[in-house]
Design an enzyme around this catalytic site. Structure first.
Site, PDB file in Angstrom:
ATOM      1  N   TYR A  30     -77.859   1.436  32.452  1.00 42.47           N
ATOM      2  CA  TYR A  30     -78.808   1.221  33.227  1.00 42.47           C
ATOM      3  C   TYR A  30     -80.224   0.430  32.948  1.00 42.47           C
ATOM      4  O   TYR A  30     -79.898  -0.306  31.713  1.00 42.47           O
ATOM      5  CB  TYR A  30     -78.958   3.484  33.468  1.00 42.47           C
ATOM      6  CG  TYR A  30     -79.553   3.815  32.177  1.00 42.47           C
ATOM      7  CD1 TYR A  30     -79.266   3.788  30.971  1.00 42.47           C
ATOM      8  CD2 TYR A  30     -81.103   3.750  32.307  1.00 42.47           C
ATOM      9  CE1 TYR A  30     -80.269   4.010  29.739  1.00 42.47           C
ATOM     10  CE2 TYR A  30     -82.003   4.176  31.381  1.00 42.47           C
ATOM     11  CZ  TYR A  30     -81.353   3.940  29.754  1.00 42.47           C
ATOM     12  OH  TYR A  30     -82.477   4.684  29.373  1.00 42.47           O
ATOM     13  N   ARG A  49     -81.698  -8.417  32.183  1.00 38.74           N
ATOM     14  CA  ARG A  49     -81.606  -7.062  30.424  1.00 38.74           C
ATOM     15  C   ARG A  49     -80.435  -6.396  31.056  1.00 38.74           C
ATOM     16  O   ARG A  49     -79.317  -6.081  29.786  1.00 38.74           O
ATOM     17  CB  ARG A  49     -82.945  -5.899  30.589  1.00 38.74           C
ATOM     18  CG  ARG A  49     -82.220  -5.275  29.201  1.00 38.74           C
ATOM     19  CD  ARG A  49     -83.949  -4.518  29.109  1.00 38.74           C
ATOM     20  NE  ARG A  49     -84.048  -3.561  30.195  1.00 38.74           N
ATOM     21  CZ  ARG A  49     -84.796  -2.908  29.853  1.00 38.74           C
ATOM     22  NH1 ARG A  49     -86.001  -2.642  28.618  1.00 38.74           N
ATOM     23  NH2 ARG A  49     -86.014  -2.160  30.907  1.00 38.74           N
ATOM     24  N   ARG A  97     -58.634  11.312  30.283  1.00 38.53           N
ATOM     25  CA  ARG A  97     -59.905  10.804  29.557  1.00 38.53           C
ATOM     26  C   ARG A  97     -59.290  10.383  27.912  1.00 38.53           C
ATOM     27  O   ARG A  97     -58.454  10.964  26.954  1.00 38.53           O
ATOM     28  CB  ARG A  97     -60.669  12.444  28.356  1.00 38.53           C
ATOM     29  CG  ARG A  97     -61.394  11.863  27.868  1.00 38.53           C
ATOM     30  CD  ARG A  97     -61.746  13.758  27.025  1.00 38.53           C
ATOM     31  NE  ARG A  97     -62.620  13.164  26.023  1.00 38.53           N
ATOM     32  CZ  ARG A  97     -63.127  12.918  24.796  1.00 38.53           C
ATOM     33  NH1 ARG A  97     -61.612  12.699  24.760  1.00 38.53           N
ATOM     34  NH2 ARG A  97     -63.463  13.076  23.794  1.00 38.53           N
ATOM     35  N   HIS A  99     -59.860   7.424  24.932  1.00 40.47           N
ATOM     36  CA  HIS A  99     -61.219   5.773  24.744  1.00 40.47           C
ATOM     37  C   HIS A  99     -60.558   4.653  24.895  1.00 40.47           C
ATOM     38  O   HIS A  99     -61.991   3.899  24.928  1.00 40.47           O
ATOM     39  CB  HIS A  99     -61.222   6.086  22.717  1.00 40.47           C
ATOM     40  CG  HIS A  99     -61.893   6.935  22.078  1.00 40.47           C
ATOM     41  ND1 HIS A  99     -61.099   8.568  22.522  1.00 40.47           N
ATOM     42  CD2 HIS A  99     -62.704   7.306  22.296  1.00 40.47           C
ATOM     43  CE1 HIS A  99     -61.871   9.661  21.847  1.00 40.47           C
ATOM     44  NE2 HIS A  99     -62.786   9.153  21.448  1.00 40.47           N
ATOM     45  N   LYS A 143     -79.189  -1.053  26.548  1.00 41.95           N
ATOM     46  CA  LYS A 143     -79.530  -0.237  26.961  1.00 41.95           C
ATOM     47  C   LYS A 143     -78.541   0.399  28.358  1.00 41.95           C
ATOM     48  O   LYS A 143     -78.043   0.866  29.669  1.00 41.95           O
ATOM     49  CB  LYS A 143     -80.553  -0.743  28.707  1.00 41.95           C
ATOM     50  CG  LYS A 143     -81.183   0.353  29.373  1.00 41.95           C
ATOM     51  CD  LYS A 143     -82.532  -0.302  29.961  1.00 41.95           C
ATOM     52  CE  LYS A 143     -83.876   0.534  30.299  1.00 41.95           C
ATOM     53  NZ  LYS A 143     -84.210   2.166  30.332  1.00 41.95           N
ATOM     54  N   GLU A 175     -90.004   2.536  17.435  1.00 44.85           N
ATOM     55  CA  GLU A 175     -90.187   2.516  18.774  1.00 44.85           C
ATOM     56  C   GLU A 175     -90.326   4.473  19.012  1.00 44.85           C
ATOM     57  O   GLU A 175     -90.556   5.037  17.950  1.00 44.85           O
ATOM     58  CB  GLU A 175     -88.992   1.965  19.851  1.00 44.85           C
ATOM     59  CG  GLU A 175     -87.733   2.445  19.684  1.00 44.85           C
ATOM     60  CD  GLU A 175     -87.413   1.546  20.784  1.00 44.85           C
ATOM     61  OE1 GLU A 175     -87.973   1.238  21.670  1.00 44.85           O
ATOM     62  OE2 GLU A 175     -85.906   1.618  21.017  1.00 44.85           O
ATOM     63  N   LEU A 199     -85.368  -1.259  22.223  1.00 41.49           N
ATOM     64  CA  LEU A 199     -84.691  -1.367  23.607  1.00 41.49           C
ATOM     65  C   LEU A 199     -85.810  -2.952  22.959  1.00 41.49           C
ATOM     66  O   LEU A 199     -86.870  -2.742  22.823  1.00 41.49           O
ATOM     67  CB  LEU A 199     -85.296  -0.548  24.046  1.00 41.49           C
ATOM     68  CG  LEU A 199     -84.586  -1.343  26.010  1.00 41.49           C
ATOM     69  CD1 LEU A 199     -83.237  -1.022  25.407  1.00 41.49           C
ATOM     70  CD2 LEU A 199     -85.294  -0.243  26.717  1.00 41.49           C
TER      71      LEU A 199
HETATM   72  N1  PMP Z   1     -87.748   2.042  24.462  1.00 45.40           N
HETATM   73  C1  PMP Z   1     -86.431   2.972  24.785  1.00 45.40           C
HETATM   74  C2  PMP Z   1     -85.831   3.459  23.944  1.00 45.40           C
HETATM   75  C3  PMP Z   1     -86.662   2.797  25.944  1.00 45.40           C
HETATM   76  O1  PMP Z   1     -85.524   4.224  26.768  1.00 45.40           O
HETATM   77  C4  PMP Z   1     -87.624   2.032  27.095  1.00 45.40           C
HETATM   78  C5  PMP Z   1     -87.928   2.561  28.494  1.00 45.40           C
HETATM   79  N2  PMP Z   1     -86.398   1.826  29.392  1.00 45.40           N
HETATM   80  C6  PMP Z   1     -88.896   1.358  26.592  1.00 45.40           C
HETATM   81  C7  PMP Z   1     -88.387   0.981  25.338  1.00 45.40           C
HETATM   82  C8  PMP Z   1     -89.932   0.679  27.520  1.00 45.40           C
HETATM   83  O2  PMP Z   1     -88.716  -0.234  28.357  1.00 45.40           O
HETATM   84  P1  PMP Z   1     -89.011  -1.005  30.004  1.00 45.40           P
HETATM   85  O3  PMP Z   1     -90.993  -1.580  29.615  1.00 45.40           O
HETATM   86  O4  PMP Z   1     -88.208  -1.449  30.117  1.00 45.40           O
HETATM   87  O5  PMP Z   1     -88.964   0.548  30.795  1.00 45.40           O
END
Ligand code: PMP
Length: 276
Positions: A30, A49, A97, A99, A143, A175, A199
């Site tokens: 996503y 991304r 379902r 895998h 993502k 993060e 991310l």
């Molecule tokens: N880290 C995580 C785990 C996230 O879910 C997000 C939000 N998408 C971010 C960082 C920040 O990413 P962005 O600046 O692209 O929204």
């Protein structure tokens, strides 16, 4: 109006199959885009991304970049969205379902808009956070759906009466549940390197670019929870949260409990990137 399986339809006409692999396995990817003044913010970076994640999880995207962008623009226009977000999700498709990747399933695309105002109150006053172990997998750079650890982390913060959780792996800060984290220490801006443990946030990228343009020293290096608690400033970055100061961590005030000067400076410059 939503976009689902190749058409624009009202939300109540979207019917998700119980056999969708997104539903069974979280087998999908996503993006969340920001919309300012009716336009997709940093569209290319988000598409880069998305394409990278798709490649890494071996999901063949059903549309070209140009087609995706046209779909999202059409969605914004049909919903008359000026300020908000667009959610885009592609799952590996519908199959009974099991895998292994299904042989015949077609990826399923879902996209819709949310009218969300900028979070001006928290941008201005900051939020409180707690630290917690990062229990996610080792491909946090992708993502993908499968956000249960993020959901649990966020809820744990709310249950403790604060707004966000700051994750760490054995004392190294990674993060937050849905945002990246930066600190200011001795005049330097520090944030975890863009490797497999975080991310690669688009807002992170923009903020680092702004910091460098303002000649603020930047180090993309891991730092400890001790360094975090002793930081002069801390703030999170994300598409919906923009640059939000963190003014208290684990009950201790950061930067005297108010947003710091570097955060303020970056916020002001960040705003200029989308102000007309
Ligand atoms: N880290 C995580 C785990 C996230 O879910 C997000 C939000 N998408 C971010 C960082 C920040 O990413 P962005 O600046 O692209 O929204």
């Amino acid at each position: 109006m939503y976009f689902f399986k190749n058409e624009f339809i009202p939300a109540h006409d979207v019917h998700i199959s119980p056999n969708d692999r997104g539903y069974y396995f979280g087998d999908g990817i996503y993006e969340v885009f920001r919309v300012y003044h009716g336009e997709l913010y940093e569209c290319d970076a988000h598409m880069d991304r998305l394409e990278r994640t798709a490649l890494e999880v071996k999901l063949t995207l059903p549309y070209s970049r140009e087609q995706f962008v046209n779909i999202l623009r059409e969605l914004i226009s049909r919903n008359s969205l000026t300020e908000g977000t667009v959610y885009l999700q592609i799952t590996r498709g519908e199959a009974s379902r099991a895998h292994p990747f299904p042989q015949t399933a077609e990826p399923v695309t879902l996209a819709y808009c949310n009218e969300v105002p900028r979070p001006l109150a928290t941008i201005q006053h900051g939020i409180r956070a707690v630290t917690q172990p990062d229990i996610r997998w080792l491909r946090c750079d992708l993502k993908t759906l499968n956000l249960l650890p993020n959901v649990l982390a966020k809820q744990a913060a709310l249950d403790r009466g604060v707004q966000e959780v700051i994750l760490h792996r054995e004392g190294i800060v990674t993060e937050c549940s849905a945002s990246n984290l930066m600190i200011v220490s001795q005049g330097e801006l520090l944030t975890h390197p863009a490797n497999n443990l975080i991310l690669h946030g688009i807002t992170r990228l923009v903020v680092l670019r702004i910091a460098r343009s303002l000649s603020i020293p930047v180090r993309e290096e891991a730092f400890t929870t001790d360094a975090l608690l002793q930081a002069d400033e801390a703030f999170i970055t994300g598409t919906t949260m923009e640059i939000t100061p963190v003014v208290e961590i684990d009950g201790r005030p950061i930067a005297g409990g108010t947003p710091g000067p570097i955060a303020r400076q970056l916020q002001a410059e960040f705003e200029r990137t989308f102000t007309k």
